[in-house]
Design a protein around this motif. Structure first.
Motif, PDB file in Angstrom:
ATOM      1  N   MET A   1       0.852  -1.175   0.000  1.00  0.00           N
ATOM      2  CA  MET A   1       0.000   0.000   0.000  1.00  0.00           C
ATOM      3  C   MET A   1       0.898   1.238   0.000  1.00  0.00           C
ATOM      4  SD  MET A   1      -2.930   1.107   2.758  1.00  0.00           S
ATOM      5  CE  MET A   1      -4.194  -0.014   2.237  1.00  0.00           C
ATOM      6  N   GLU A   2       0.596   2.187  -0.854  1.00  0.00           N
ATOM      7  CA  GLU A   2       1.388   3.403  -0.950  1.00  0.00           C
ATOM      8  C   GLU A   2       1.042   4.361   0.192  1.00  0.00           C
ATOM      9  OE1 GLU A   2       0.959   5.125  -4.796  1.00  0.00           O
ATOM     10  OE2 GLU A   2       1.823   3.403  -5.800  1.00  0.00           O
ATOM     11  N   LEU A   3       1.941   5.291   0.432  1.00  0.00           N
ATOM     12  CA  LEU A   3       1.776   6.234   1.529  1.00  0.00           C
ATOM     13  C   LEU A   3       0.471   7.019   1.395  1.00  0.00           C
ATOM     14  CD1 LEU A   3       2.894   7.497   4.080  1.00  0.00           C
ATOM     15  CD2 LEU A   3       4.190   9.053   2.654  1.00  0.00           C
ATOM     16  N   ARG A   4       0.172   7.472   0.196  1.00  0.00           N
ATOM     17  CA  ARG A   4      -1.055   8.253  -0.009  1.00  0.00           C
ATOM     18  C   ARG A   4      -2.286   7.416   0.330  1.00  0.00           C
ATOM     19  NH1 ARG A   4      -2.302  13.514   0.020  1.00  0.00           N
ATOM     20  NH2 ARG A   4      -3.851  14.045  -1.501  1.00  0.00           N
ATOM     21  N   ASP A   5      -2.275   6.143  -0.072  1.00  0.00           N
ATOM     22  CA  ASP A   5      -3.391   5.250   0.239  1.00  0.00           C
ATOM     23  C   ASP A   5      -3.542   5.082   1.749  1.00  0.00           C
ATOM     24  OD1 ASP A   5      -3.870   4.873  -2.475  1.00  0.00           O
ATOM     25  OD2 ASP A   5      -2.615   3.075  -2.564  1.00  0.00           O
ATOM     26  N   ARG A   6      -2.427   4.958   2.438  1.00  0.00           N
ATOM     27  CA  ARG A   6      -2.461   4.820   3.895  1.00  0.00           C
ATOM     28  C   ARG A   6      -2.996   6.086   4.550  1.00  0.00           C
ATOM     29  NH1 ARG A   6       0.794   0.443   5.959  1.00  0.00           N
ATOM     30  NH2 ARG A   6       1.800  -0.620   4.222  1.00  0.00           N
ATOM     31  N   ALA A   7      -2.593   7.231   4.041  1.00  0.00           N
ATOM     32  CA  ALA A   7      -3.076   8.501   4.583  1.00  0.00           C
ATOM     33  C   ALA A   7      -4.587   8.624   4.377  1.00  0.00           C
ATOM     34  CB  ALA A   7      -2.343   9.672   3.924  1.00  0.00           C
ATOM     35  N   GLU A   8      -5.060   8.256   3.197  1.00  0.00           N
ATOM     36  CA  GLU A   8      -6.497   8.314   2.926  1.00  0.00           C
ATOM     37  C   GLU A   8      -7.263   7.341   3.809  1.00  0.00           C
ATOM     38  OE1 GLU A   8      -6.610   7.666  -1.283  1.00  0.00           O
ATOM     39  OE2 GLU A   8      -6.093   9.757  -1.735  1.00  0.00           O
ATOM     40  N   SER A   9      -6.703   6.157   4.037  1.00  0.00           N
ATOM     41  CA  SER A   9      -7.334   5.167   4.902  1.00  0.00           C
ATOM     42  C   SER A   9      -7.406   5.673   6.348  1.00  0.00           C
ATOM     43  CB  SER A   9      -6.556   3.855   4.848  1.00  0.00           C
ATOM     44  OG  SER A   9      -7.110   2.917   5.733  1.00  0.00           O
ATOM     45  N   ALA A  10      -6.327   6.274   6.818  1.00  0.00           N
ATOM     46  CA  ALA A  10      -6.318   6.835   8.172  1.00  0.00           C
ATOM     47  C   ALA A  10      -7.342   7.955   8.292  1.00  0.00           C
ATOM     48  CB  ALA A  10      -4.925   7.349   8.521  1.00  0.00           C
ATOM     49  N   ALA A  11      -7.429   8.795   7.267  1.00  0.00           N
ATOM     50  CA  ALA A  11      -8.400   9.884   7.281  1.00  0.00           C
ATOM     51  C   ALA A  11      -9.828   9.329   7.359  1.00  0.00           C
ATOM     52  CB  ALA A  11      -8.234  10.764   6.043  1.00  0.00           C
ATOM     53  N   ARG A  12     -10.110   8.287   6.578  1.00  0.00           N
ATOM     54  CA  ARG A  12     -11.447   7.675   6.616  1.00  0.00           C
ATOM     55  C   ARG A  12     -11.757   7.120   8.005  1.00  0.00           C
ATOM     56  NH1 ARG A  12      -9.934   6.054   1.442  1.00  0.00           N
ATOM     57  NH2 ARG A  12      -9.223   4.021   2.200  1.00  0.00           N
ATOM     58  N   SER A  13     -10.759   6.538   8.652  1.00  0.00           N
ATOM     59  CA  SER A  13     -10.952   6.018  10.011  1.00  0.00           C
ATOM     60  C   SER A  13     -11.300   7.141  10.980  1.00  0.00           C
ATOM     61  CB  SER A  13      -9.691   5.291  10.492  1.00  0.00           C
ATOM     62  OG  SER A  13      -9.451   4.152   9.705  1.00  0.00           O
ATOM     63  N   VAL A  14     -10.634   8.274  10.829  1.00  0.00           N
ATOM     64  CA  VAL A  14     -10.924   9.427  11.689  1.00  0.00           C
ATOM     65  C   VAL A  14     -12.345   9.919  11.428  1.00  0.00           C
ATOM     66  CG1 VAL A  14     -10.317  11.837  12.175  1.00  0.00           C
ATOM     67  CG2 VAL A  14      -8.517  10.114  11.944  1.00  0.00           C
ATOM     68  N   TYR A  15     -12.742   9.994  10.171  1.00  0.00           N
ATOM     69  CA  TYR A  15     -14.097  10.444   9.848  1.00  0.00           C
ATOM     70  C   TYR A  15     -15.132   9.524  10.474  1.00  0.00           C
ATOM     71  CZ  TYR A  15     -11.536  12.917   6.165  1.00  0.00           C
ATOM     72  OH  TYR A  15     -10.641  13.678   5.473  1.00  0.00           O
ATOM     73  N   GLU A  16     -14.862   8.216  10.446  1.00  0.00           N
ATOM     74  CA  GLU A  16     -15.797   7.263  11.040  1.00  0.00           C
ATOM     75  C   GLU A  16     -15.910   7.486  12.547  1.00  0.00           C
ATOM     76  OE1 GLU A  16     -14.669   3.300   9.937  1.00  0.00           O
ATOM     77  OE2 GLU A  16     -14.849   3.735   7.794  1.00  0.00           O
ATOM     78  N   ILE A  17     -14.785   7.694  13.191  1.00  0.00           N
ATOM     79  CA  ILE A  17     -14.792   7.940  14.635  1.00  0.00           C
ATOM     80  C   ILE A  17     -15.576   9.205  14.957  1.00  0.00           C
ATOM     81  CG2 ILE A  17     -13.333   8.567  16.611  1.00  0.00           C
ATOM     82  CD1 ILE A  17     -11.169   6.715  15.321  1.00  0.00           C
ATOM     83  N   LEU A  18     -15.370  10.234  14.151  1.00  0.00           N
ATOM     84  CA  LEU A  18     -16.043  11.514  14.373  1.00  0.00           C
ATOM     85  C   LEU A  18     -17.454  11.547  13.799  1.00  0.00           C
ATOM     86  CD1 LEU A  18     -13.102  13.949  13.518  1.00  0.00           C
ATOM     87  CD2 LEU A  18     -13.914  13.273  15.792  1.00  0.00           C
ATOM     88  N   GLU A  19     -17.804  10.491  13.083  1.00  0.00           N
ATOM     89  CA  GLU A  19     -19.090  10.449  12.385  1.00  0.00           C
ATOM     90  C   GLU A  19     -19.257  11.698  11.517  1.00  0.00           C
ATOM     91  OE1 GLU A  19     -22.125   9.772  15.337  1.00  0.00           O
ATOM     92  OE2 GLU A  19     -21.350   7.777  15.807  1.00  0.00           O
ATOM     93  N   ALA A  20     -18.197  11.982  10.754  1.00  0.00           N
ATOM     94  CA  ALA A  20     -18.163  13.169   9.899  1.00  0.00           C
ATOM     95  C   ALA A  20     -18.164  12.754   8.437  1.00  0.00           C
ATOM     96  CB  ALA A  20     -16.905  13.982  10.194  1.00  0.00           C
ATOM     97  N   THR A  21     -18.706  13.642   7.609  1.00  0.00           N
ATOM     98  CA  THR A  21     -18.702  13.431   6.167  1.00  0.00           C
ATOM     99  C   THR A  21     -18.077  14.663   5.516  1.00  0.00           C
ATOM    100  OG1 THR A  21     -20.756  12.184   6.385  1.00  0.00           O
ATOM    101  CG2 THR A  21     -20.117  12.858   4.169  1.00  0.00           C
ATOM    102  N   PRO A  22     -16.767  14.586   5.245  1.00  0.00           N
ATOM    103  CA  PRO A  22     -16.098  15.744   4.649  1.00  0.00           C
ATOM    104  C   PRO A  22     -16.410  15.855   3.156  1.00  0.00           C
ATOM    105  CG  PRO A  22     -14.581  13.942   4.825  1.00  0.00           C
ATOM    106  CD  PRO A  22     -15.861  13.480   5.481  1.00  0.00           C
ATOM    107  N   THR A  23     -16.175  17.046   2.646  1.00  0.00           N
ATOM    108  CA  THR A  23     -16.278  17.217   1.200  1.00  0.00           C
ATOM    109  C   THR A  23     -15.067  16.535   0.563  1.00  0.00           C
ATOM    110  OG1 THR A  23     -14.977  19.253   1.153  1.00  0.00           O
ATOM    111  CG2 THR A  23     -17.375  19.483   1.488  1.00  0.00           C
ATOM    112  N   GLU A  24     -15.100  16.367  -0.737  1.00  0.00           N
ATOM    113  CA  GLU A  24     -13.976  15.738  -1.430  1.00  0.00           C
ATOM    114  C   GLU A  24     -12.702  16.549  -1.228  1.00  0.00           C
ATOM    115  OE1 GLU A  24     -12.685  14.523  -5.958  1.00  0.00           O
ATOM    116  OE2 GLU A  24     -14.809  14.488  -5.442  1.00  0.00           O
ATOM    117  N   ASP A  25     -12.824  17.879  -1.291  1.00  0.00           N
ATOM    118  CA  ASP A  25     -11.670  18.744  -1.114  1.00  0.00           C
ATOM    119  C   ASP A  25     -11.116  18.622   0.309  1.00  0.00           C
ATOM    120  OD1 ASP A  25      -9.842  20.776  -2.114  1.00  0.00           O
ATOM    121  OD2 ASP A  25     -10.867  22.140  -0.705  1.00  0.00           O
TER     122      ASP A  25
END
Length: 86
Positions: A1-25
């Protein structure tokens, strides 16, 4: 898994914890922040490893220099690979 993929995966995990839905940007910005943090950690650790190599190998400076040079080459390759991800 590339670094960018890992960063995106970590970000998704944070969103799930926060129950947040960020914009694409926002999601891209957060992944970028996490990616840059990971890069900074890697670069700082590389410096620390180089210092340890020099210290532990001080009686044999040739070995210390060889280790330090290999770390620098690996660092340059890492930066090149990470730059290509952007």
């Amino acid at each position: 898994m590339e670094l960018r993929d890992r960063a995106e995966s970590a970000a998704r995990s944070v969103y799930e914890i926060l129950e947040a839905t960020p914009t694409e940007d926002q999601a891209k910005q957060v992944a970028g922040v996490l990616e840059r943090a990971a890069i900074e950690i890697v670069l700082e650790e590389r410096k620390r490893f180089e210092a340890v190599a020099r210290e532990c190998c001080s009686p044999d400076l040739d070995t210390a220099h060889k280790i330090a040079e290999q770390v620098r080459r690996d660092d340059a390759a890492l930066i090149a690979n990470l730059s290509a991800l952007r």
